[in-house]
Design an enzyme around this catalytic site. Sequence first.
Site, mmCIF file in Angstrom:
data_model
loop_
_atom_site.group_PDB
_atom_site.id
_atom_site.type_symbol
_atom_site.label_atom_id
_atom_site.label_comp_id
_atom_site.label_asym_id
_atom_site.label_seq_id
_atom_site.Cartn_x
_atom_site.Cartn_y
_atom_site.Cartn_z
ATOM 1 N N ARG A 166 49.634 35.182 42.654
ATOM 2 C CA ARG A 166 49.020 35.394 41.329
ATOM 3 C C ARG A 166 48.069 36.732 41.589
ATOM 4 N NH1 ARG A 166 52.537 32.518 40.387
ATOM 5 N NH2 ARG A 166 52.685 30.813 39.037
ATOM 6 N N SER A 239 50.201 28.476 32.611
ATOM 7 C CA SER A 239 49.023 28.069 33.338
ATOM 8 C C SER A 239 47.852 28.842 33.069
ATOM 9 C CB SER A 239 49.356 28.230 34.841
ATOM 10 O OG SER A 239 50.245 27.574 35.116
ATOM 11 N N GLU A 335 43.831 32.227 35.412
ATOM 12 C CA GLU A 335 44.783 32.842 35.706
ATOM 13 C C GLU A 335 45.041 34.183 34.806
ATOM 14 O OE1 GLU A 335 49.027 31.514 36.704
ATOM 15 O OE2 GLU A 335 49.402 32.624 34.873
#
Length: 341
Positions: A166, A239, A335
Amino acid sequence: MGGYTLIEHASLASRNTLRVDARARLLAEIRDASKLPELLEFLAIRNGCVLPLGEGSNVLFTGDFDGTVVVMATRGVQVESDGDSARIAVAAGERWDDFVRWTLGQGYAGLENLILIPGTVGAAPIQNIGAYGCEVAEFVESVEAWDTREQRVVILDHATCAFGYRDSLFKREPGRYIVTAVRFLLPRNRPLRTDYAGIDEQLARMGVDKPAPFHVAEAVVHLRTKKLPDPAVIGNAGSFFKNPIVDAALAEALKREHPELAAWPQADGRSKLSAAWLIEAAGFKGLREGDAGISNRHALVLVNHGNATGPQLWALAQKVMAGVRKKFGVQLEPEPVVIGS
Ligand code: FAD
Ligand code: EPU
């Protein structure tokens, strides 16, 4: 001016999937990437800061944006095939999921596990999108971008993009690059990745014993639809927290106390822990404060039940981070990109 449209005091409410009601001082929608230099020169005189935005499926606005939001609405796919594989250049504004389905239709393999991820192709390298054991980085040969610092088009090769979990160069230098196209290298044949999180079991339920990439894609669509809330039904950004990577000693101590905690060993000896498990075990799953909430379907997903503001959603996210830190000694990180005024 051709090739782009400018909107003053633009609402961003329908341009972020958390459905936060924020505004941009100016919004530029670009249909012709060659107009970027001219536009940015004009903007530099008017407004200093620029925020590239795709479909807004990985951002949280905690305030209005006092600058220009640049939306790449460019389209186009160019293919150079040598039979066994293809180099495919895709314009930043193409929808990711449409592109994945197109590759499967053309008989290319690799992107099947990444089906149904919302957003644009231009945003895919930013956080190196990943799901079901695959990451897009594996198939990215290079990224074409406008470098706002050097004021020129750059082609960043795979290594320069510095992809991680990520993470990428683009996430570490926010605002510097505006991605205009992504170049993929896709094979016709490669081993399928079906051992992750229920894919094999779903293929068995589908009665498939020799899967092709489109079977894997169908299995992933089924699993994702069952697990994740749909932003068309309830505002969310997927998420909201990354799975934290902790050192071996902490992972072992937590596993001793909580054997059911999901943990994935990393190549460097550390462990990636399930943030969803930590959040659920800390008692936050399904929590609602006003219209801000933690999904009761998946503990990693921050949801907007209706009219939650950016600051309300961010306050709840911080409460979750503090609760997990207190109970388990683990620091969660958001995130999505959090954008304040
Ligand atoms: P945006 O949210 O608009 O932008 C995200 C970031 O990229 C921002 O920092 C923005 O400035 C930057 N950016 C966007 N376009 C450009 C550009 N052209 N040039 C430079 N910077 C740019 N992600 C996963 O990795 N795996 C998943 O499984 C997954 N599932 C999701 C499920 C749901 C229901 C939702 C809502 C989101 C999910 N996400 C997932 C997150 C999201 O889909 C991805 O991060 C996606 O790549 C974001 O695309 P976007 O166009 O919406 O980008
Ligand atoms: N779990 C819980 N409680 C929950 C949900 C899950 O304890 O409410 C546990 C599950 O039992 C499982 C573990 O958490 O053992 C992992 O769950 P899941 O397979 O749903 O994956 P995840 O780690 O929660 C990650 C990505 C997703 C990606 C899926 C599938 C991150 C931050 N998230 O979620 O990506 O789709 O794996 O590969 O890495 C996104 O980035 O927006 C995103 C949705």
